[in-house]
Design an enzyme around this catalytic site. Structure first.
Site, PDB file in Angstrom:
ATOM      1  N   CYS A   1      -1.143  -5.306  -0.379  1.00  0.00           N
ATOM      2  CA  CYS A   1      -1.645  -4.327   0.582  1.00  0.00           C
ATOM      3  C   CYS A   1      -0.557  -4.112   1.626  1.00  0.00           C
ATOM      4  CB  CYS A   1      -2.924  -4.843   1.241  1.00  0.00           C
ATOM      5  SG  CYS A   1      -3.564  -3.735   2.491  1.00  0.00           S
ATOM      6  N   LEU A   2       0.178  -3.030   1.495  1.00  0.00           N
ATOM      7  CA  LEU A   2       1.249  -2.724   2.450  1.00  0.00           C
ATOM      8  C   LEU A   2       1.297  -1.211   2.614  1.00  0.00           C
ATOM      9  CD1 LEU A   2       3.658  -3.781   4.138  1.00  0.00           C
ATOM     10  CD2 LEU A   2       5.087  -3.506   2.136  1.00  0.00           C
TER      11      LEU A   2
END
Lengths: 147, 191
Positions: free
Chosen positions: B83-84
Site C-alpha cells: 500500500c503506497l
C-alpha cells in the site's frame, strides 16, 4: 476551439468534432514517441480517469465533455520549439530522451517543459505537472486572474 | 533503448542499495532488490520485489509486490501486496523505477500504520511497538537473510515446532498473537 475527438461513428459525438481533418492532425503530431510504437492504433484511445482506457464511441456523454474541456485547456498551454538553449532543460523526464533541436515542446505554468506529445498524453490522464505535482488548472486560472 | 534502461543505472545505485534485473530477457517483467535501511528492524535484509511494467508505462505506475516475506504495516504478510500512494493514485510520469525503489526503502524506514495493508501488523505496530520491532527483525533474519537474530522469539518458535506445527505457519500464528504461545496454538488448531 479545435476540439477533435476522433471516432468512426459520427452520431453521438458530432458536437465535439472540430474542423481539423485526421490527416493534418497526425502530420502535425509527427511520428509517435518510441514507447508508443507498439501500442499504435488507428482508433485513438481516451482516458477519462487514470487506468481507464476507452475509444471515443465507448465514452459516456459526461466523459466526452470532460475530455473536450481538457483538450481545450491543454491547447491554451504554451508550446515552443527546442532551439538548443538549456534554459528549458535538456531532457524530457517522461520519455527520458534528450530534446533535439526542432522538436515541439510544451511548457507548463510551473515552467517545466516536456516533449509536446509526451506531456499531452499525460495531461489527458492527470492534469498535474509530473515533475512538481502542481495542478495545471489552478496555475492556469492564476495566470488568467493576474493577466 | 528502452525507457527504464537508464533508470536504475548510475553510481548512486550502489550507495542506495537498490537494483533491478530482468527476468527471461523480457523487459516488462523485472526483479528488484532493496536492502533494508540501517537503524530499522529491516537493517541489512535483502528484499526481492516482483515488478511488472504495464504497456502504458510511464503513464501508469509499475505493478510492484514483495516476493520476500516481510512484517510491515503497509505490506501484506501473506501476499506481499504494497500500500503506497505513488504506486496508485499519486503516480506521476516523471517517476522512475529508481524513485519507486527508493520510496519503498523509505516506506521500510517510516511505516504509515494509519493507512495499513496488513491490519494485524498495523495493530501490533501501534499497540505493541517493541514486539513489532522484534517480529520484523526476526522475519528479516529468516526470510531476507538479515544479520540480527531474535533468540527470544526463536525459542518460542522452537516450542511450537516441537508440537508438530509447520515452521512458517507457526511463525505467522505467533507473530499475529504477539508471541503468546497459547493463543498461537489455539489459532493454529482452529484454522
Amino acid at each position: 476551439m479545435g476540439n477533435c475527438l476522433k471516432a468512426q461513428s459520427n452520431d453521438d459525438i458530432s458536437l465535439l468534432r472540430g474542423h481539423d481533418s485526421q490527416d493534418s492532425v497526425e502530420q502535425a503530431l509527427g511520428p509517435p514517441p518510441p514507447y508508443q510504437e507498439h501500442v499504435q492504433q488507428r482508433m485513438p484511445v481516451y482516458h477519462p480517469a487514470p487506468n481507464v482506457s476507452r475509444t471515443a464511441s465507448q465514452l459516456t456523454e459526461e466523459e466526452q465533455i470532460k475530455i473536450a474541456k481538457r483538450l481545450g485547456l491543454i491547447s491554451h498551454l504554451p508550446t515552443g520549439i527546442y532551439d538548443g538553449s538549456s534554459k528549458k532543460g535538456k531532457e524530457c523526464v517522461i520519455c527520458m530522451g534528450d530534446f533535439a533541436v526542432g522538436e515541439p515542446l510544451r511548457i507548463l505554468p510551473c515552467m517545466h517543459s516536456y516533449h509536446k506529445d509526451c506531456i499531452d498524453d499525460w495531461l489527458m490522464r492527470s492534469f498535474t505537472c509530473p515533475s512538481c505535482m502542481e495542478p495545471v488548472d489552478a496555475a492556469l486560472l492564476t495566470t488568467y486572474e493576474t493577466s | 533503448m528502452t525507457h527504464y534502461d537508464f533508470e536504475v543505472t548510475g553510481s548512486k545505485v550502489a550507495r542506495c542499495h537498490i537494483k533491478v534485473d530482468m527476468v527471461n530477457d523480457n523487459f516488462l517483467e523485472l526483479i528488484g532488490e532493496i536492502i533494508g535501511p540501517p537503524d530499522t528492524a529491516y537493517d541489512g535484509g535483502k528484499f526481492k520485489l516482483e515488478i511488472n511494467i504495464p504497456d502504458t508505462y510511464p503513464f501508469n505506475p509499475p505493478k510492484v509486490k514483495f516476493v520476500t516475506k516481510i512484517w510491515h504495516p503497509n505490506i501484506s504478510s501473506v501476499t506481499g501486496a504494497i500500500c503506497l500512494d505513488i504506486l496508485k493514485d499519486q503516480w506521476a510520469a516523471a517517476m522512475t523505477l529508481r524513485t519507486v525503489l527508493l520510496s519503498l526503502q523509505a516506506l521500510l524506514a517510516a511505516a504509515e500504520p494509519d493507512d495499513p495493508q496488513d491490519a494485524v501488523v498495523a495493530k501490533q505496530y501501534k499497540e505493541n511497538r517493541k514486539t513489532f520491532t522484534q517480529t520484523a527483525r526476526h522475519w528479516t533474519n529468516v526470510y531476507a537473510n538479515g544479520p540480527h537474530r531474535e533468540c527470544e522469539l526463536e525459542k518460542i518458535l522452537e516450542q511450537a515446532k516441537n508440537m508438530g506445527f509447520d515452521e512458517h505457519k507457526a511463525r505467522v500464528a505467533l507473530s499475529s498473537s504477539d508471541w503468546n504461545l497459547e493463543r498461537a496454538t489455539e489459532s493454529l488448531l482452529t484454522s
